[in-house]
Design a protein around this motif. Structure first.
Motif, short mmCIF file in Angstrom:
data_model
loop_
_atom_site.label_atom_id
_atom_site.label_comp_id
_atom_site.label_asym_id
_atom_site.label_seq_id
_atom_site.Cartn_x
_atom_site.Cartn_y
_atom_site.Cartn_z
N TYR A 123 0.83 -1.21 0.00
CA TYR A 123 0.00 0.00 0.00
C TYR A 123 0.87 1.27 0.00
CZ TYR A 123 -3.43 3.50 1.33
OH TYR A 123 -4.22 4.63 1.36
N LYS A 124 1.88 1.29 0.86
CA LYS A 124 2.76 2.46 0.92
C LYS A 124 3.52 2.65 -0.40
CE LYS A 124 3.30 2.30 5.91
NZ LYS A 124 4.14 1.86 7.02
N THR A 125 3.91 1.55 -1.03
CA THR A 125 4.59 1.63 -2.33
C THR A 125 3.66 2.24 -3.37
OG1 THR A 125 5.94 -0.31 -1.77
CG2 THR A 125 5.81 0.32 -4.10
N ILE A 126 2.41 1.80 -3.37
CA ILE A 126 1.43 2.34 -4.33
C ILE A 126 1.25 3.84 -4.08
CG2 ILE A 126 -0.98 2.32 -5.06
CD1 ILE A 126 -0.96 -0.73 -4.41
N GLU A 127 1.17 4.23 -2.83
CA GLU A 127 1.00 5.66 -2.50
C GLU A 127 2.17 6.48 -3.03
OE1 GLU A 127 -1.73 7.34 -1.05
OE2 GLU A 127 -2.54 5.40 -1.66
N GLU A 128 3.37 5.93 -2.98
CA GLU A 128 4.54 6.62 -3.53
C GLU A 128 4.47 6.67 -5.05
OE1 GLU A 128 7.04 8.37 -2.02
OE2 GLU A 128 5.68 8.09 -0.32
N ILE A 129 4.07 5.57 -5.66
CA ILE A 129 3.98 5.50 -7.13
C ILE A 129 2.96 6.52 -7.64
CG2 ILE A 129 3.32 4.04 -9.08
CD1 ILE A 129 4.35 1.63 -7.47
N LYS A 130 1.90 6.73 -6.90
CA LYS A 130 0.86 7.67 -7.33
C LYS A 130 1.40 9.10 -7.46
CE LYS A 130 -2.78 7.21 -4.64
NZ LYS A 130 -3.88 6.77 -3.76
N LYS A 131 2.56 9.34 -6.88
CA LYS A 131 3.19 10.66 -6.97
C LYS A 131 4.11 10.78 -8.19
CE LYS A 131 3.19 10.99 -1.96
NZ LYS A 131 4.02 10.82 -0.77
N GLU A 132 4.34 9.67 -8.88
CA GLU A 132 5.25 9.66 -10.02
C GLU A 132 4.55 10.21 -11.26
OE1 GLU A 132 7.65 6.26 -10.86
OE2 GLU A 132 7.62 5.64 -8.74
N GLU A 133 5.01 11.35 -11.69
CA GLU A 133 4.40 12.06 -12.81
C GLU A 133 4.37 11.20 -14.09
OE1 GLU A 133 5.17 16.26 -15.03
OE2 GLU A 133 5.54 16.18 -12.86
N GLN A 134 5.43 10.46 -14.33
CA GLN A 134 5.52 9.63 -15.54
C GLN A 134 4.35 8.63 -15.60
OE1 GLN A 134 8.71 6.84 -15.39
NE2 GLN A 134 8.22 5.94 -17.36
N LEU A 135 4.06 7.96 -14.50
CA LEU A 135 2.99 6.96 -14.50
C LEU A 135 1.61 7.60 -14.50
CD1 LEU A 135 4.46 4.18 -12.22
CD2 LEU A 135 4.35 4.30 -14.70
N VAL A 136 1.47 8.71 -13.81
CA VAL A 136 0.20 9.43 -13.83
C VAL A 136 -0.09 9.92 -15.24
CG1 VAL A 136 -0.99 11.50 -12.98
CG2 VAL A 136 0.27 10.04 -11.37
N ASN A 137 0.93 10.46 -15.91
CA ASN A 137 0.76 10.93 -17.28
C ASN A 137 0.44 9.79 -18.25
OD1 ASN A 137 1.08 13.62 -16.65
ND2 ASN A 137 3.27 13.63 -17.09
N LEU A 138 1.01 8.64 -17.99
CA LEU A 138 0.71 7.47 -18.82
C LEU A 138 -0.78 7.12 -18.70
CD1 LEU A 138 1.82 5.26 -20.67
CD2 LEU A 138 2.47 3.98 -18.62
N CYS A 139 -1.32 7.17 -17.50
CA CYS A 139 -2.75 6.93 -17.30
C CYS A 139 -3.58 7.98 -18.05
CB CYS A 139 -3.11 6.94 -15.82
SG CYS A 139 -2.45 5.54 -14.90
N HIS A 140 -3.15 9.23 -17.96
CA HIS A 140 -3.86 10.31 -18.66
C HIS A 140 -3.84 10.07 -20.18
CE1 HIS A 140 -4.28 12.29 -14.91
NE2 HIS A 140 -3.22 13.08 -14.96
N GLU A 141 -2.70 9.62 -20.70
CA GLU A 141 -2.60 9.35 -22.14
C GLU A 141 -3.56 8.23 -22.55
OE1 GLU A 141 1.40 8.61 -23.62
OE2 GLU A 141 2.18 10.01 -22.13
N ILE A 142 -3.63 7.19 -21.74
CA ILE A 142 -4.54 6.07 -22.03
C ILE A 142 -5.98 6.58 -22.05
CG2 ILE A 142 -5.48 3.91 -21.11
CD1 ILE A 142 -2.56 3.34 -20.07
N ARG A 143 -6.35 7.38 -21.07
CA ARG A 143 -7.71 7.92 -21.02
C ARG A 143 -7.98 8.81 -22.24
NH1 ARG A 143 -9.32 12.73 -19.58
NH2 ARG A 143 -7.48 13.13 -18.31
N TYR A 144 -7.04 9.69 -22.55
CA TYR A 144 -7.20 10.60 -23.67
C TYR A 144 -7.37 9.82 -24.99
CZ TYR A 144 -6.17 13.98 -27.30
OH TYR A 144 -6.23 14.72 -28.45
N LEU A 145 -6.53 8.82 -25.20
CA LEU A 145 -6.60 8.04 -26.43
C LEU A 145 -7.92 7.27 -26.52
CD1 LEU A 145 -2.92 6.78 -26.61
CD2 LEU A 145 -4.04 8.37 -28.21
N SER A 146 -8.37 6.72 -25.40
CA SER A 146 -9.65 5.99 -25.45
C SER A 146 -10.81 6.94 -25.70
CB SER A 146 -9.86 5.16 -24.18
OG SER A 146 -9.95 5.98 -23.05
#
Length: 168
Positions: A123-146
């Motif tokens: 859980y703590k690892t996931i909370e840290e990952i949620k702060k990573e701009e690269q992965l957050v932007n990847l999610c945004h790209e997936i949403r935008y493309l869909s």
């Protein structure tokens, strides 16, 4: 042919992207095995479906990257697909995980099952990952493309079908 075009325009068939379960318009393969298969004889429709196919392929590549990146950051083995699904949903829609005595869940997905100490590490690892701009932007790209696929359907595919209907 006019009836099948009207049926398609009224309720375009959908499919879900792997892992993230995002609903998208059906591409060529999906249409080929549906009652809309005769629409593939309309060249402009088929050409517009190729755009859907390309976007789907691009999104699937990005989903694979998301899965690999999330998996590489986990100190403990987790249910990778459930992690990717939950991470994407939390970034794009919101919500949070449910922490039990031995399970970490998101909706009906079990992301991790094990000792409580390990669960908290995940859980703590996931909370840290949620702060990573690269992965957050990847999610945004997936949403935008869909979302772009639906815009393409509404503008270009509808136009192609309406034009073909006008010619018949």
């Amino acid at each position: 042919m006019s009836n099948i075009v009207d049926d398609y325009l009224t309720a375009p068939p959908i499919e879900k992207l792997k892992v993230l379960e995002i609903e998208i318009p059906c591409g060529t393969e999906c249409i080929k095995y549906s009652h809309f298969k005769d629409l593939l004889n309309v060249e402009t429709f088929r050409q517009q479906l190729e755009v859907i196919d390309s976007l789907k392929s691009l999104i699937e590549d990005k989903i694979d990257v998301l899965i690999r990146e999330l998996e590489s950051r986990m100190p403990i083995k987790v249910n990778t697909y459930e992690l990717a699904y939950s991470f994407y949903r939390i970034v794009e829609i919101g919500g949070d995980y449910t922490i039990g005595s031995d399970t970490l869940r998101y909706e009906d997905k079990v992301v991790f099952k094990g000792r409580f100490e390990e669960l908290m590490t995940v859980y703590k690892t996931i909370e840290e990952i949620k702060k990573e701009e690269q992965l957050v932007n990847l999610c945004h790209e997936i949403r935008y493309l869909s979302e772009s696929m639906w815009v393409h359907l509404d503008k270009n595919i509808r136009r192609a079908l309406n034009e073909s209907k006008g010619r018949s």
